[in-house]
Design a protein around this motif. Structure first.
Motif, short mmCIF file in Angstrom:
data_model
loop_
_atom_site.label_atom_id
_atom_site.label_comp_id
_atom_site.label_asym_id
_atom_site.label_seq_id
_atom_site.Cartn_x
_atom_site.Cartn_y
_atom_site.Cartn_z
N ASN A 191 0.85 -1.19 0.00
CA ASN A 191 0.00 0.00 0.00
C ASN A 191 0.88 1.24 0.00
O ASN A 191 1.63 1.47 0.94
CB ASN A 191 -0.91 0.01 1.22
CG ASN A 191 -1.69 1.31 1.34
OD1 ASN A 191 -2.06 1.91 0.34
ND2 ASN A 191 -1.94 1.75 2.56
N LYS A 195 -1.09 5.37 3.96
CA LYS A 195 -0.56 4.32 4.83
C LYS A 195 -0.98 4.53 6.28
O LYS A 195 -0.82 5.60 6.84
CB LYS A 195 0.97 4.28 4.74
CG LYS A 195 1.48 3.73 3.41
CD LYS A 195 2.98 3.57 3.44
CE LYS A 195 3.49 2.94 2.15
NZ LYS A 195 4.96 2.77 2.17
N SER A 196 -1.52 3.47 6.86
CA SER A 196 -1.84 3.43 8.29
C SER A 196 -2.90 4.46 8.70
O SER A 196 -3.04 4.76 9.88
CB SER A 196 -0.57 3.65 9.13
OG SER A 196 0.39 2.67 8.83
N THR A 197 -3.65 5.02 7.77
CA THR A 197 -4.70 5.95 8.15
C THR A 197 -5.99 5.18 8.42
O THR A 197 -6.18 4.05 7.96
CB THR A 197 -4.96 6.99 7.04
OG1 THR A 197 -5.53 6.32 5.91
CG2 THR A 197 -3.69 7.69 6.64
N ASN A 198 -6.88 5.82 9.14
CA ASN A 198 -8.17 5.18 9.41
C ASN A 198 -9.00 5.04 8.14
O ASN A 198 -9.85 4.15 8.04
CB ASN A 198 -8.93 5.98 10.46
CG ASN A 198 -8.44 5.68 11.87
OD1 ASN A 198 -7.63 4.77 12.07
ND2 ASN A 198 -8.92 6.42 12.85
N GLU A 200 -7.83 4.25 5.14
CA GLU A 200 -7.35 3.01 4.51
C GLU A 200 -7.83 1.79 5.29
O GLU A 200 -8.27 0.79 4.72
CB GLU A 200 -5.83 3.03 4.43
CG GLU A 200 -5.21 1.77 3.84
CD GLU A 200 -5.50 1.59 2.37
OE1 GLU A 200 -5.34 0.46 1.86
OE2 GLU A 200 -5.90 2.59 1.72
N ARG A 201 -7.76 1.87 6.60
CA ARG A 201 -8.18 0.74 7.44
C ARG A 201 -9.66 0.43 7.26
O ARG A 201 -10.06 -0.73 7.13
CB ARG A 201 -7.87 1.06 8.91
CG ARG A 201 -8.05 -0.10 9.86
CD ARG A 201 -7.32 0.16 11.17
NE ARG A 201 -7.84 1.34 11.86
CZ ARG A 201 -8.84 1.29 12.75
NH1 ARG A 201 -9.41 0.14 13.04
NH2 ARG A 201 -9.24 2.39 13.35
N LEU A 202 -10.48 1.48 7.22
CA LEU A 202 -11.92 1.29 7.04
C LEU A 202 -12.23 0.72 5.66
O LEU A 202 -13.03 -0.21 5.53
CB LEU A 202 -12.65 2.61 7.24
CG LEU A 202 -14.17 2.59 7.00
CD1 LEU A 202 -14.85 1.58 7.92
CD2 LEU A 202 -14.77 3.98 7.18
N LEU A 204 -10.37 -1.08 3.68
CA LEU A 204 -9.96 -2.48 3.59
C LEU A 204 -10.88 -3.38 4.41
O LEU A 204 -11.18 -4.51 4.01
CB LEU A 204 -8.51 -2.64 4.05
CG LEU A 204 -7.46 -2.04 3.11
CD1 LEU A 204 -6.06 -2.18 3.70
CD2 LEU A 204 -7.52 -2.69 1.73
N ASP A 205 -11.33 -2.90 5.56
CA ASP A 205 -12.27 -3.69 6.37
C ASP A 205 -13.59 -3.88 5.62
O ASP A 205 -14.19 -4.96 5.64
CB ASP A 205 -12.52 -3.01 7.71
CG ASP A 205 -11.39 -3.24 8.71
OD1 ASP A 205 -10.55 -4.13 8.45
OD2 ASP A 205 -11.33 -2.53 9.73
N ASN A 210 -14.75 -7.58 6.88
CA ASN A 210 -14.47 -7.63 8.32
C ASN A 210 -15.57 -6.90 9.09
O ASN A 210 -16.06 -5.86 8.64
CB ASN A 210 -13.12 -7.00 8.63
CG ASN A 210 -11.97 -7.75 7.99
OD1 ASN A 210 -12.06 -8.95 7.76
ND2 ASN A 210 -10.89 -7.05 7.69
N TYR A 219 -13.05 4.63 14.06
CA TYR A 219 -12.33 5.02 12.85
C TYR A 219 -12.14 6.53 12.70
O TYR A 219 -11.27 6.97 11.96
CB TYR A 219 -13.07 4.50 11.61
CG TYR A 219 -13.09 2.99 11.50
CD1 TYR A 219 -12.09 2.32 10.81
CD2 TYR A 219 -14.11 2.24 12.07
CE1 TYR A 219 -12.11 0.93 10.70
CE2 TYR A 219 -14.14 0.86 11.96
CZ TYR A 219 -13.14 0.21 11.27
OH TYR A 219 -13.15 -1.15 11.16
#
Length: 419
Positions: A191, A195-198, A200-202, A204-205, A210, A219
């Protein structure tokens, strides 16, 4: 079966004998280097990756490697995309000819209102390598037209993100070929964006299915804002406030994009665009070109600013100024662009994306949410029935084409014969 037969023809072609090249480009990661090696050694290669995984960088380095290391004539390499904006960008980035898929297939009006591809087996596309970006947007019909126009012996590269929204027309071609697992596939897992932001995390989830719990507290941060409303009318008010706040913070409108799932209704593109236009007091309109003009080197999907005065309409777009004295002609060429659907902005990025989630909307699935969320470079605002994000689940997209491909053994290539 027609698509199946064309894929078999291309995949079973006898490739010229070559020594296995050494592909170790320092600027690329392991997966990206593997993708380039696969293209050289397989008739069909699928390069799949999520937003920010380096797909465009891989295409650029692939073209460079073919020309400078494999001594392939640059005229034998073609790049295409479903989107004119993306095709134009790739032409500048790679230095080789790049077209929209429709233009590459030579679609023409047959005189009866039907558009028929002029390229086919008797009039094939001339190339050794064809790279198709944004393959997720290929419908079955367009994919078939493209495959039929390819000569036997071509190396076909399909690049895409099967998490993105797919064609609004029949079929899910890219998902089918990925799901069949019958072709050489390279999945880019790195990625290089957010990178490592909420955000991106949201994203991908969401696309991974997920469980998402306590969206607002788990988030939200300085880059991601969640605004739950009580109804669509309140959502509309919050959209207006978010746009106004962005302007007050010095953000230009071309850097702000509202994404909504529908064209009609209170939260449709038509109503939001009309409302924002009526409240604009700087004399400028955000517009999007709706038809490619190759003579002017302007492409469908490019965004510009229009200024309307008593005598003419001036549009500043991609370093050019277009003047219209006929408002009807202007309206046929441009649409308002404050609010668009994710399909319309595939391949584009904005500093601030406002994602609209209407109540009782059945058009939103994980692919739609993921596509909308990943259009941002910096900030994301989710407005409306945000609880839907916690409830939505991935949609099974198994198709007849995928089942045919998955159950076939005739596509298997003997790797020993490639060298």
């Amino acid at each position: 079966m027609a698509i199946f037969n064309e894929l078999v023809r291309i995949n079973q072609a006898q490739l010229p004998g070559i020594s296995q090249p050494v592909c170790q480009i320092e600027s690329l990661d392991k997966d990206q280097n593997s993708a380039i090696l696969s293209v050289i050694t397989h008739p069909i290669t699928i390069i799949a990756g999520k937003a920010g995984s380096g797909k465009t960088r891989t295409i650029i380095e692939l073209v460079s490697f073919l020309i400078h290391e494999m001594q392939v004539d640059d005229k034998e390499i073609l790049v295409c995309s479903m989107l004119g904006v993306v095709a134009n960008k790739l032409r500048h980035l790679t230095g080789v000819a790049s077209y929209t898929v429709n233009r590459l297939c030579g679609y023409k009006d047959d005189g009866n209102g039907r558009f028929i591809p002029s390229r086919n087996a008797d009039n094939p596309i001339q190339c050794q390598y064809l790279i198709v970006d944004e393959s997720t947007l290929l419908s079955n019909d367009l994919a078939l037209a493209l495959l039929r126009a390819l000569p036997t012996g071509v190396r076909l590269v399909l690049v895409g993100d099967d998490g993105q929204v797919q064609s609004i027309q029949r079929g899910a071609f890219f998902s089918a070929v990925v799901g069949s697992k019958q072709f050489s596939q390279i999945h880019l897992k790195s990625n290089y964006r957010n990178k490592s932001t909420n955000i991106e995390r949201l994203a991908l989830d969401v696309i991974s299915g997920n469980p998402i719990k306590q969206l607002k507290t788990a988030y939200s941060d300085h880059s991601l804002c969640v605004i739950q409303t009580e109804n669509d009318e309140q959502t509309l008010q919050k959209i207006q406030q978010a746009i106004q706040r962005a302007g007050q913070n010095g953000m230009k409108m071309e850097c702000v994009q509202v994404l909504t799932p529908t064209h009609k209704g209170v939260l449709g593109t038509a109503h939001i665009n009309s409302l924002v236009k009526s409240q604009s007091n700087n004399g400028q309109l955000k517009v999007i070109l709706n038809k490619t003009n190759y003579r002017l080197n302007l492409f469908n999907g490019q965004i510009g600013n229009a200024v309307i005065n008593s005598k003419e309409i001036c549009v500043a777009i991609k370093g050019k100024t277009l003047r219209f004295t006929d408002e009807e002609v202007f309206n046929r060429r441009f649409d308002l662009a404050y609010a668009l659907t994710p399909h319309r902005v595939q391949g584009a990025e904005f500093d601030l994306v406002i994602v609209v989630i209407p109540y009782n909307c059945k058009m939103i699935d994980t692919n739609w949410l993921y596509s909308a969320m990943t259009r941002t470079k910096k900030s994301l605002v989710l407005i409306g029935d945000t609880g839907l994000i916690e409830r939505v689940r991935p949609v099974s997209r198994s198709t007849f084409l995928e089942r045919i491909l998955a159950n076939s053994e005739v596509l298997t290539v003997d790797g020993d014969k490639l060298f």
